[in-house]
Design a protein around this motif. Structure first.
Motif, PDB file in Angstrom:
ATOM      1  N   SER A 239       0.750  -1.426  -0.367  1.00  0.00           N
ATOM      2  CA  SER A 239       0.130   0.136  -0.119  1.00  0.00           C
ATOM      3  C   SER A 239       0.805   1.022  -0.750  1.00  0.00           C
ATOM      4  O   SER A 239       0.489   2.586   0.471  1.00  0.00           O
ATOM      5  CB  SER A 239      -0.846   0.437   1.302  1.00  0.00           C
ATOM      6  N   MET A 240       2.267   1.089  -0.819  1.00  0.00           N
ATOM      7  CA  MET A 240       2.789   2.434  -0.711  1.00  0.00           C
ATOM      8  C   MET A 240       3.337   2.380  -2.249  1.00  0.00           C
ATOM      9  O   MET A 240       4.746   2.986  -2.723  1.00  0.00           O
ATOM     10  CB  MET A 240       4.062   2.162   0.064  1.00  0.00           C
ATOM     11  N   SER A 241       2.635   2.286  -3.071  1.00  0.00           N
ATOM     12  CA  SER A 241       3.027   1.573  -4.640  1.00  0.00           C
ATOM     13  C   SER A 241       3.056   2.898  -5.235  1.00  0.00           C
ATOM     14  O   SER A 241       3.705   3.581  -6.277  1.00  0.00           O
ATOM     15  CB  SER A 241       1.576   0.802  -5.537  1.00  0.00           C
ATOM     16  N   HIS A 242       2.272   3.990  -4.344  1.00  0.00           N
ATOM     17  CA  HIS A 242       3.118   5.653  -5.321  1.00  0.00           C
ATOM     18  C   HIS A 242       4.387   5.708  -5.201  1.00  0.00           C
ATOM     19  O   HIS A 242       4.636   6.816  -5.714  1.00  0.00           O
ATOM     20  CB  HIS A 242       2.240   6.572  -4.638  1.00  0.00           C
ATOM     21  N   ASP A 243       5.113   5.966  -4.074  1.00  0.00           N
ATOM     22  CA  ASP A 243       6.219   5.814  -3.680  1.00  0.00           C
ATOM     23  C   ASP A 243       7.488   4.595  -3.710  1.00  0.00           C
ATOM     24  O   ASP A 243       7.305   3.794  -2.511  1.00  0.00           O
ATOM     25  CB  ASP A 243       6.466   6.578  -2.738  1.00  0.00           C
ATOM     26  N   VAL A 244       8.123   3.915  -4.566  1.00  0.00           N
ATOM     27  CA  VAL A 244       9.237   2.722  -4.464  1.00  0.00           C
ATOM     28  C   VAL A 244      10.461   3.118  -2.968  1.00  0.00           C
ATOM     29  O   VAL A 244      10.423   2.382  -2.330  1.00  0.00           O
ATOM     30  CB  VAL A 244       9.463   2.425  -5.288  1.00  0.00           C
ATOM     31  N   ASP A 245      10.186   4.211  -3.743  1.00  0.00           N
ATOM     32  CA  ASP A 245      10.765   4.288  -2.400  1.00  0.00           C
ATOM     33  C   ASP A 245      10.835   3.853  -0.615  1.00  0.00           C
ATOM     34  O   ASP A 245      11.783   3.551   0.325  1.00  0.00           O
ATOM     35  CB  ASP A 245      11.686   5.990  -2.121  1.00  0.00           C
ATOM     36  N   VAL A 247       8.205   1.784  -0.254  1.00  0.00           N
ATOM     37  CA  VAL A 247       8.663   0.262  -0.439  1.00  0.00           C
ATOM     38  C   VAL A 247       9.923  -0.258  -0.062  1.00  0.00           C
ATOM     39  O   VAL A 247      10.825  -0.683   0.745  1.00  0.00           O
ATOM     40  CB  VAL A 247       8.082  -0.404  -1.921  1.00  0.00           C
ATOM     41  N   ALA A 248      10.949   0.809  -0.529  1.00  0.00           N
ATOM     42  CA  ALA A 248      12.714   0.131  -0.352  1.00  0.00           C
ATOM     43  C   ALA A 248      12.892   0.123   1.304  1.00  0.00           C
ATOM     44  O   ALA A 248      13.586  -0.401   1.517  1.00  0.00           O
ATOM     45  CB  ALA A 248      13.668   1.061  -0.934  1.00  0.00           C
ATOM     46  N   GLU A 249      12.710   1.350   1.961  1.00  0.00           N
ATOM     47  CA  GLU A 249      12.212   1.457   3.125  1.00  0.00           C
ATOM     48  C   GLU A 249      12.572  -0.117   3.626  1.00  0.00           C
ATOM     49  O   GLU A 249      13.025   0.113   5.399  1.00  0.00           O
ATOM     50  CB  GLU A 249      12.023   2.745   3.624  1.00  0.00           C
ATOM     51  N   ARG A 250      10.733  -0.402   3.630  1.00  0.00           N
ATOM     52  CA  ARG A 250      10.977  -1.346   4.806  1.00  0.00           C
ATOM     53  C   ARG A 250      11.286  -2.332   4.125  1.00  0.00           C
ATOM     54  O   ARG A 250      11.725  -3.528   5.264  1.00  0.00           O
ATOM     55  CB  ARG A 250       8.948  -1.914   4.444  1.00  0.00           C
ATOM     56  N   LEU A 251      11.418  -2.910   3.068  1.00  0.00           N
ATOM     57  CA  LEU A 251      12.309  -3.927   2.760  1.00  0.00           C
ATOM     58  C   LEU A 251      14.265  -4.040   3.758  1.00  0.00           C
ATOM     59  O   LEU A 251      14.475  -5.505   3.922  1.00  0.00           O
ATOM     60  CB  LEU A 251      12.539  -3.774   1.436  1.00  0.00           C
ATOM     61  N   GLU A 252      14.443  -2.988   3.704  1.00  0.00           N
ATOM     62  CA  GLU A 252      15.729  -2.514   4.163  1.00  0.00           C
ATOM     63  C   GLU A 252      15.501  -2.949   5.770  1.00  0.00           C
ATOM     64  O   GLU A 252      15.990  -3.601   5.890  1.00  0.00           O
ATOM     65  CB  GLU A 252      16.566  -0.750   4.193  1.00  0.00           C
ATOM     66  N   LYS A 253      14.160  -2.454   6.367  1.00  0.00           N
ATOM     67  CA  LYS A 253      14.379  -2.398   7.485  1.00  0.00           C
ATOM     68  C   LYS A 253      13.670  -3.638   7.884  1.00  0.00           C
ATOM     69  O   LYS A 253      13.944  -4.541   9.482  1.00  0.00           O
ATOM     70  CB  LYS A 253      12.991  -1.319   8.194  1.00  0.00           C
ATOM     71  N   PHE A 254      12.925  -4.223   7.673  1.00  0.00           N
ATOM     72  CA  PHE A 254      11.988  -6.078   7.146  1.00  0.00           C
ATOM     73  C   PHE A 254      12.525  -6.856   6.553  1.00  0.00           C
ATOM     74  O   PHE A 254      12.425  -7.099   5.696  1.00  0.00           O
ATOM     75  CB  PHE A 254      10.871  -5.775   7.786  1.00  0.00           C
ATOM     76  N   PRO A 255      13.841  -7.643   6.678  1.00  0.00           N
ATOM     77  CA  PRO A 255      14.313  -8.573   6.117  1.00  0.00           C
ATOM     78  C   PRO A 255      13.257 -10.159   6.073  1.00  0.00           C
ATOM     79  O   PRO A 255      13.329 -10.605   4.591  1.00  0.00           O
ATOM     80  CB  PRO A 255      15.304  -9.715   6.831  1.00  0.00           C
ATOM     81  N   ASN A 256      12.356  -9.926   6.973  1.00  0.00           N
ATOM     82  CA  ASN A 256      11.543 -10.823   6.746  1.00  0.00           C
ATOM     83  C   ASN A 256      10.207 -10.390   5.668  1.00  0.00           C
ATOM     84  O   ASN A 256       8.643 -11.427   5.396  1.00  0.00           O
ATOM     85  CB  ASN A 256      10.344 -11.072   7.405  1.00  0.00           C
ATOM     86  N   PHE A 265       0.440  -1.313 -10.864  1.00  0.00           N
ATOM     87  CA  PHE A 265       1.880  -1.388 -11.964  1.00  0.00           C
ATOM     88  C   PHE A 265       0.974  -0.038 -12.557  1.00  0.00           C
ATOM     89  O   PHE A 265       1.986   0.742 -13.114  1.00  0.00           O
ATOM     90  CB  PHE A 265       1.467  -2.442 -13.080  1.00  0.00           C
ATOM     91  N   GLY A 266      -0.261   0.688 -12.770  1.00  0.00           N
ATOM     92  CA  GLY A 266      -0.399   2.142 -13.058  1.00  0.00           C
ATOM     93  C   GLY A 266       0.619   3.109 -12.119  1.00  0.00           C
ATOM     94  O   GLY A 266       0.367   3.677 -12.486  1.00  0.00           O
ATOM     95  N   ASP A 267       0.613   2.096 -10.776  1.00  0.00           N
ATOM     96  CA  ASP A 267       1.594   3.356  -9.731  1.00  0.00           C
ATOM     97  C   ASP A 267       2.966   3.516 -10.182  1.00  0.00           C
ATOM     98  O   ASP A 267       3.386   4.564  -9.979  1.00  0.00           O
ATOM     99  CB  ASP A 267       1.610   3.134  -8.642  1.00  0.00           C
ATOM    100  N   LEU A 268       3.123   1.991 -10.846  1.00  0.00           N
ATOM    101  CA  LEU A 268       4.667   2.320 -10.883  1.00  0.00           C
ATOM    102  C   LEU A 268       4.682   3.039 -12.545  1.00  0.00           C
ATOM    103  O   LEU A 268       5.983   3.571 -12.253  1.00  0.00           O
ATOM    104  CB  LEU A 268       5.493   0.452 -11.169  1.00  0.00           C
ATOM    105  N   VAL A 269       4.400   3.329 -13.401  1.00  0.00           N
ATOM    106  CA  VAL A 269       3.999   3.751 -14.527  1.00  0.00           C
ATOM    107  C   VAL A 269       4.560   4.967 -14.443  1.00  0.00           C
ATOM    108  O   VAL A 269       5.132   6.006 -14.587  1.00  0.00           O
ATOM    109  CB  VAL A 269       2.734   3.499 -15.663  1.00  0.00           C
ATOM    110  N   GLY A 270       3.399   5.442 -13.726  1.00  0.00           N
ATOM    111  CA  GLY A 270       3.414   7.078 -13.547  1.00  0.00           C
ATOM    112  C   GLY A 270       5.174   7.759 -12.348  1.00  0.00           C
ATOM    113  O   GLY A 270       5.105   8.891 -12.203  1.00  0.00           O
ATOM    114  N   GLN A 271       5.752   6.712 -12.120  1.00  0.00           N
ATOM    115  CA  GLN A 271       6.729   7.040 -11.344  1.00  0.00           C
ATOM    116  C   GLN A 271       8.156   6.988 -12.493  1.00  0.00           C
ATOM    117  O   GLN A 271       7.613   6.177 -13.358  1.00  0.00           O
ATOM    118  CB  GLN A 271       7.214   5.836 -10.376  1.00  0.00           C
TER     119      GLN A 271
END
Length: 363
Positions: A239-245, A247-256, A265-271
């Motif tokens: 639910s953070m698709s508007h900003d991949v940063d 998402v990356a912040e959570r992936l760094e913080k939570f290894p599980n 995908f529309g949110d991704l295309v918009g970035q």
């Protein structure tokens, strides 16, 4: 599902079945284009509740399998699910589908809530469930006896997480909604404009009683932090698709945790495409392919022409996502247009297939 209809010719089919690549010429610059059949795929997030005669051939064309994701929805009658239909589909086509069960917080105040949920989940895991889904009912819809919205980090749910950790069963978590759900619908090009027009009950902007976006994500993050040994697939890019940063912040913080981009995908295309490509390449081991595609009614209620059109639109939708991920071509998704990511073949193989295979222990 709209867009250009892609038809598979016999010649392309032969080339694809041989898993070859072909070169295209764009001006004076040749480029290599992967055939879509050359990479195995698992769509980790589908809702094909109602069978379709064409689906088996379509999935074979795409060299794809799917995870049928159950969703538990409470209404005035009770809790509705798709589990029985999905179970029938997997028994009929075990080479095509895998199962995902579900959990809802209805009756959480009862002293035997967790025990009853675990008993049901044991049975459904025995029947083939590889994963359990929780969704936006937690945080946005379901309330306990006191009228408080049940957040995903509620302590009354902890015995269930402990059970799933012991069984090494992951959770698919659709917690919260895109941030646009808390914003006015004033832009028809918003990738979520159509959804909230059709489902105003989830447009939190119209429902001030729903907790804030930040409150729900904070509870989600707290739940993840409290369960570091629980494997969690954050649906819809958490639910953070508007900003991949974010998402990356959570992936760094939570290894599980892992993520999948179904219906986002529309949110991704918009970035910025280069930024999104860097995100996919950096986290190539923790991104799974998902779409949220499904069927909403029985095929006996549709004409042959309608079914053919539906098949072609579904094929075109998969083609659009493939174009976005595998090429640098311009692509439009949900009102947004940008160049594709042109991900390397090795990254595509992980995202489309290997990560899901490892995550769900399919081999």
């Amino acid at each position: 599902m709209r867009g250009k209809i892609y038809l598979l010719t016999a010649i392309v089919g032969l080339v694809a079945c041989k898993s070859e690549t072909k070169s295209k010429t764009d001006g004076d610059s040749p480029r290599i284009v992967l055939e879509q059949h050359s990479i195995k795929k698992i769509d980790v997030h589908v809702h094909y509740k109602y069978e379709r005669d064409y689906l088996s051939d379509l999935f074979k064309k795409w060299n794809m399998q799917g995870v049928l994701v159950d969703v538990a929805i409470a209404d005035s009658v009770g809790v509705k699910r798709s589990w029985n239909e999905y179970l029938g589909h997997t028994k009929a086509q075990p080479d095509l589908f895998f199962l995902c069960s579900s959990l809802i917080g209805v009756d959480i105040d009862k002293p035997d809530f967790a025990e009853n949920a675990i008993t049901r989940l044991k049975h459904e895991i025995f029947s083939g469930a590889r994963m359990v889904k929780v969704w936006k009912n937690f945080g946005m819809v379901t309330q306990d006896a006191s009228g408080k919205f049940i957040q995903i980090d509620d302590a009354r749910l902890q015995p269930i997480w402990d059970f799933l950790k012991e069984r090494n069963i992951p959770v698919m978590a659709h917690i919260g909604e895109p941030v646009q759900a808390w914003r006015p619908l004033d832009d028809p090009n918003n990738p979520h404009y159509g959804y909230y027009m059709e489902h105003p009950e989830y447009h939190a902007y119209q429902h001030p009683e729903i907790p804030t976006y930040e409150t729900i994500l904070e509870a989600r993050d707290n739940w993840i932090a409290k369960n570091p040994k629980l494997k969690i697939l954050c649906a819809h890019l958490g639910s953070m698709s508007h900003d991949v940063d974010l998402v990356a912040e959570r992936l760094e913080k939570f290894p599980n945790i892992y993520v999948e981009p179904a219906a986002r995908f529309g949110d991704l295309v918009g970035q910025d495409s280069d930024k999104v490509k860097a995100f996919f390449e950096k986290y190539q081991d923790r991104i799974l392919f998902g779409t949220d595609y499904g069927t909403s009614n029985s095929q006996i209620d549709k004409s042959l022409d309608a079914l053919k059109s539906e098949e072609q639109n579904l094929d075109a939708s998969y083609q659009r996502l493939w174009t976005y991920l595998s090429t640098s071509d311009s692509v439009a998704i949900r009102g947004q247009r940008n160049k594709g990511l042109a991900l390397p073949e090795g990254v595509l193989k992980k995202i489309y297939y290997q990560n899901a295979t490892d995550f769900l222990k399919l081999q």
